[in-house]
Design an enzyme around this catalytic site. Structure first.
Site, PDB file in Angstrom:
ATOM      1  N   GLY A 163      24.416  -5.045  53.715  1.00  0.00           N
ATOM      2  CA  GLY A 163      23.171  -5.280  52.983  1.00  0.00           C
ATOM      3  C   GLY A 163      22.479  -3.942  52.885  1.00  0.00           C
ATOM      4  N   HIS A 164      22.474  -3.346  51.701  1.00  0.00           N
ATOM      5  CA  HIS A 164      21.894  -2.015  51.517  1.00  0.00           C
ATOM      6  C   HIS A 164      20.658  -2.137  50.640  1.00  0.00           C
ATOM      7  CE1 HIS A 164      26.121  -0.141  52.367  1.00  0.00           C
ATOM      8  NE2 HIS A 164      25.639  -0.832  53.370  1.00  0.00           N
ATOM      9  N   GLN A 214      28.505  -0.799  56.996  1.00  0.00           N
ATOM     10  CA  GLN A 214      28.546  -0.930  58.452  1.00  0.00           C
ATOM     11  C   GLN A 214      28.382   0.459  59.083  1.00  0.00           C
ATOM     12  OE1 GLN A 214      31.307  -2.906  56.689  1.00  0.00           O
ATOM     13  NE2 GLN A 214      29.485  -4.119  56.398  1.00  0.00           N
ATOM     14  N   LYS A 243      21.413   3.606  55.131  1.00  0.00           N
ATOM     15  CA  LYS A 243      22.404   4.354  54.341  1.00  0.00           C
ATOM     16  C   LYS A 243      22.100   4.247  52.850  1.00  0.00           C
ATOM     17  CE  LYS A 243      25.544   1.737  56.218  1.00  0.00           C
ATOM     18  NZ  LYS A 243      24.779   1.047  57.278  1.00  0.00           N
ATOM     19  N   ASP A 290      22.718  -0.688  59.315  1.00  0.00           N
ATOM     20  CA  ASP A 290      21.312  -0.811  58.904  1.00  0.00           C
ATOM     21  C   ASP A 290      20.489   0.426  59.249  1.00  0.00           C
ATOM     22  OD1 ASP A 290      21.929  -3.410  58.059  1.00  0.00           O
ATOM     23  OD2 ASP A 290      21.613  -4.183  60.073  1.00  0.00           O
TER      24      ASP A 290
HETATM   25  P1  GDP Z   1      21.714   0.115  55.349  1.00  0.00           P
HETATM   26  O1  GDP Z   1      22.496  -1.140  55.565  1.00  0.00           O
HETATM   27  O2  GDP Z   1      22.134   1.221  56.264  1.00  0.00           O
HETATM   28  O3  GDP Z   1      21.681   0.559  53.914  1.00  0.00           O
HETATM   29  O4  GDP Z   1      20.203  -0.244  55.755  1.00  0.00           O
HETATM   30  P2  GDP Z   1      19.396  -1.595  55.378  1.00  0.00           P
HETATM   31  O5  GDP Z   1      18.997  -1.528  53.955  1.00  0.00           O
HETATM   32  O6  GDP Z   1      20.121  -2.809  55.835  1.00  0.00           O
HETATM   33  O7  GDP Z   1      18.168  -1.479  56.364  1.00  0.00           O
HETATM   34  C1  GDP Z   1      17.268  -0.432  56.291  1.00  0.00           C
HETATM   35  C2  GDP Z   1      15.863  -1.023  56.003  1.00  0.00           C
HETATM   36  O8  GDP Z   1      14.896  -0.040  56.303  1.00  0.00           O
HETATM   37  C3  GDP Z   1      15.655  -1.374  54.542  1.00  0.00           C
HETATM   38  O9  GDP Z   1      14.780  -2.470  54.467  1.00  0.00           O
HETATM   39  C4  GDP Z   1      14.994  -0.127  53.974  1.00  0.00           C
HETATM   40  O10 GDP Z   1      14.171  -0.387  52.844  1.00  0.00           O
HETATM   41  C5  GDP Z   1      14.170   0.307  55.144  1.00  0.00           C
HETATM   42  N1  GDP Z   1      13.970   1.763  55.233  1.00  0.00           N
HETATM   43  C6  GDP Z   1      14.830   2.758  54.904  1.00  0.00           C
HETATM   44  N2  GDP Z   1      14.313   3.963  55.232  1.00  0.00           N
HETATM   45  C7  GDP Z   1      13.090   3.725  55.761  1.00  0.00           C
HETATM   46  C8  GDP Z   1      12.074   4.565  56.316  1.00  0.00           C
HETATM   47  O11 GDP Z   1      12.178   5.780  56.378  1.00  0.00           O
HETATM   48  N3  GDP Z   1      10.967   3.940  56.807  1.00  0.00           N
HETATM   49  C9  GDP Z   1      10.805   2.584  56.775  1.00  0.00           C
HETATM   50  N4  GDP Z   1       9.692   2.059  57.290  1.00  0.00           N
HETATM   51  N5  GDP Z   1      11.739   1.759  56.260  1.00  0.00           N
HETATM   52  C10 GDP Z   1      12.876   2.321  55.767  1.00  0.00           C
HETATM   53  P1  IMO Z   2      25.346  -2.566  56.716  1.00  0.00           P
HETATM   54  O1  IMO Z   2      26.329  -1.956  55.746  1.00  0.00           O
HETATM   55  C1  IMO Z   2      24.714  -4.415  60.627  1.00  0.00           C
HETATM   56  C2  IMO Z   2      27.985  -6.867  62.193  1.00  0.00           C
HETATM   57  C3  IMO Z   2      27.759  -8.365  62.336  1.00  0.00           C
HETATM   58  C4  IMO Z   2      28.621  -8.645  63.547  1.00  0.00           C
HETATM   59  C5  IMO Z   2      29.815  -7.732  63.326  1.00  0.00           C
HETATM   60  C6  IMO Z   2      31.019  -8.422  62.687  1.00  0.00           C
HETATM   61  O2  IMO Z   2      24.209  -3.265  56.063  1.00  0.00           O
HETATM   62  O3  IMO Z   2      24.934  -1.582  57.745  1.00  0.00           O
HETATM   63  P2  IMO Z   2      31.514  -9.239  60.212  1.00  0.00           P
HETATM   64  O4  IMO Z   2      30.820 -10.247  59.354  1.00  0.00           O
HETATM   65  O5  IMO Z   2      31.576  -7.875  59.616  1.00  0.00           O
HETATM   66  O6  IMO Z   2      32.872  -9.722  60.674  1.00  0.00           O
HETATM   67  O7  IMO Z   2      30.615  -9.146  61.543  1.00  0.00           O
HETATM   68  O8  IMO Z   2      29.370  -6.695  62.483  1.00  0.00           O
HETATM   69  N1  IMO Z   2      27.747  -6.326  60.839  1.00  0.00           N
HETATM   70  C7  IMO Z   2      26.689  -5.575  60.515  1.00  0.00           C
HETATM   71  N2  IMO Z   2      25.613  -5.215  61.248  1.00  0.00           N
HETATM   72  N3  IMO Z   2      24.861  -3.955  59.364  1.00  0.00           N
HETATM   73  C8  IMO Z   2      25.946  -4.288  58.625  1.00  0.00           C
HETATM   74  O9  IMO Z   2      26.184  -3.756  57.415  1.00  0.00           O
HETATM   75  C9  IMO Z   2      26.907  -5.160  59.178  1.00  0.00           C
HETATM   76  N4  IMO Z   2      28.062  -5.716  58.749  1.00  0.00           N
HETATM   77  C10 IMO Z   2      28.570  -6.402  59.777  1.00  0.00           C
HETATM   78  O10 IMO Z   2      26.385  -8.645  62.561  1.00  0.00           O
HETATM   79  O11 IMO Z   2      27.980  -8.234  64.721  1.00  0.00           O
HETATM   80 MG    MG Z   3      22.191  -3.145  56.064  1.00  0.00          MG
END
Ligand code: GDP
Ligand code: IMO
Ligand code: MG
Length: 427
Positions: free
Chosen positions: A40-41, A223, A16, A13
């Site tokens: 979850g991206h 991840q 990416k 999270d």
């Molecule tokens: P990922 O799993 O690495 O793709 O990241 P996620 O999408 O799960 O979580 C990142 C969250 O931060 C998302 O809700 C994005 O919309 C948000 N986000 C990304 N870059 C920024 C930023 O520079 N500032 C803020 N405030 N939010 C951001």
């Molecule tokens: P993105 O791509 C954050 C964490 C789960 C748990 C551990 C194992 O959005 O960054 P799993 O279901 O994979 O067997 O769970 O890994 N986890 C993540 N945490 N971002 C993710 O994906 C994750 N995918 C799995 O919360 O601790």
């Molecule tokens: Mg994510």
């Protein structure tokens, strides 16, 4: 032209997805190489928010072929629902390709994920309960079912019958759960084949051909480094290899196919699920990071655990992934702080650790050593160039860069596409 990897340097999270979307502007291929719908991206483009789990984050760019590689585990119903969601939003999914070698997540994997978490009780991992671990376990045990098995109903039935017999025995006798109906699974999976079949492709050949022809290929990590099965905080990890080396097995390319490795680092730190977290915050600063950063799982809605940026971990991630550069997200979230802390070392039992201690018992007990930097205390979300940032914000980025040992080339100050700043040549 060799490929670019985008990899998380923390516990996921980091943001990416948003940088994959940014870099996809010039890409021909975007390839997911591991994980499944535990990811979850989020992409925010022109005010519209897209949450992706399986489809690569380059999908918004019409030139991009979006590949789900052999290293991914796929729940086909989730994939089809995601394609429908995209089409409903007017995003074409005509160029989505699915590896025939990718393994399928089956209903018994999800059931086992839930059952084992319950069984572990206080020792649970906090998985996403998407069946990821059990699906990769079957792959390693060589009783997994691959996407291509759906193309031969006889083979599919044979493999499924064997698996269901074994899983039902485990579910009933070990976990006291009701058995699953193999016929239902057979019918529901084959019913999806007409929609899946046009997506199935020899993705290894496609990607290697693209690389050979000098096309721009991005490999999208899900991840992150510290959730890596081999290099993360085991057992509090996922069951695949998100590190850049995972691209070779998960997409089917050789190490020489990669020459740019972008490590994505959030300006602070979060983790979902259980496991050690040296810089974790339990105070109002932590609450502020969760609130301003909206740190709730894209996927499960769980509150993410917040903490200060940990450079000991970051340096380790730069080493493991051979990052050529870093992209820093969510700098705007720190804007209200008078002081910002960065963990530069650990201490435990009178010993100072500049590197991540290999013995995890030590990691569970370390005290972080912090360096404190001044905050900027103003809104930076409208800055569009690095030079627009207040000096304290630029100093923070530059200090992290120095401590990490590789340049920061991109910084984001908000979730929207136009809120990312390029540092090329920036002072
Ligand atoms: P990922 O799993 O690495 O793709 O990241 P996620 O999408 O799960 O979580 C990142 C969250 O931060 C998302 O809700 C994005 O919309 C948000 N986000 C990304 N870059 C920024 C930023 O520079 N500032 C803020 N405030 N939010 C951001
Ligand atoms: P993105 O791509 C954050 C964490 C789960 C748990 C551990 C194992 O959005 O960054 P799993 O279901 O994979 O067997 O769970 O890994 N986890 C993540 N945490 N971002 C993710 O994906 C994750 N995918 C799995 O919360 O601790
Ligand atoms: Mg994510």
């Amino acid at each position: 032209m060799p490929g670019t990897v985008i990899v998380g340097t923390q516990w996921g999270d980091e943001g990416k997805g948003r940088f994959v979307d940014n870099l996809s502007e010039r890409a021909d291929f975007v390839v997911r190489y591991q994980g499944g719908h535990n990811a979850g991206h989020t992409i925010v483009a022109d005010g519209q928010t897209l949450k992706l789990q399986l489809v690569p984050s380059g999908i918004l760019h019409s030139r991009v072929t979006a590949v789900i590689g052999n290293g991914v585990v796929v729940d086909p119903a989730v994939l089809l629902a995601e394609l429908d969601m995209l089409e409903a939003k007017g995003v074409s999914t005509a160029k989505v390709k699915l590896s025939g070698n990718a393994h399928l997540i089956m209903p018994y994997h999800q059931e086992l994920d839930r059952a084992t978490e319950r069984f572990l009780g206080a020792s649970k991992l906090g998985t996403t309960k998407r069946g990821i671990g059990p699906a990769y376990a079957d792959k390693a045990s060589r009783i997994g079912i691959r996407v291509q098995d759906l193309l031969d109903a006889g083979i599919f039935k044979k493999k499924l019958d064997l698996a269901v017999r074994e899983k039902n025995a485990v579910l009933a006798k070990v976990y006291n759960r009701l058995p699953l109906d193999g016929r239902d699974i057979y019918e529901s999976y084959l019913a999806m084949l007409p929609r899946l079949e046009p997506l199935i492709a020899d993705t290894v050949f496609l990607v290697n051909e693209a690389l050979r022809d000098g096309r721009e290929v991005l490999f999208e990590g899900a991840q992150a480094t510290f959730l890596d099965l081999d290099h993360g905080t085991y057992p509090y990890v996922t069951s695949s290899n998100p590190i850049s080396g995972g691209v070779c097995t998960g997409a089917g390319v050789g190490p020489r196919a990669i020459d740019r490795i972008v490590g994505v680092v959030k300006a602070y730190l979060t983790r979902v699920g259980e496991g050690p977290f040296p810089t974790e915050l339990f105070d109002e600063v932590g609450d502020m990071l969760v609130e301003r950063g909206r740190e709730f799982g894209t996927n499960t809605g769980r509150r993410r655990r917040p903490g200060w940026l940990d450079v000991v971990m970051l340096r380790h991630a730069v080493m493991l992934n051979t990052c050529t550069e870093l992209a820093m997200t969510k700098l705007d979230v720190l804007s209200t702080l008078a002081e910002i802390k960065v963990c530069v070392a650990y201490e435990a039992d009178g010993v100072r650790y500049e590197h991540l201690p290999y013995h995890q018992t030590v990691l569970h007990h370390v005290t972080p050593v912090f360096e404190t930097l001044p905050g900027w205390r103003c809104d930076i979300s409208t800055c569009r160039r690095f030079s627009d940032l207040p000096p304290q914000a630029r100093d923070y980025v530059r200090r992290v860069e120095t401590l990490a040992g590789v340049p920061v080339t991109m910084v984001s100050v908000g979730p929207d596409r136009d809120q990312s700043l390029n540092l090329d040549g920036a002072a």
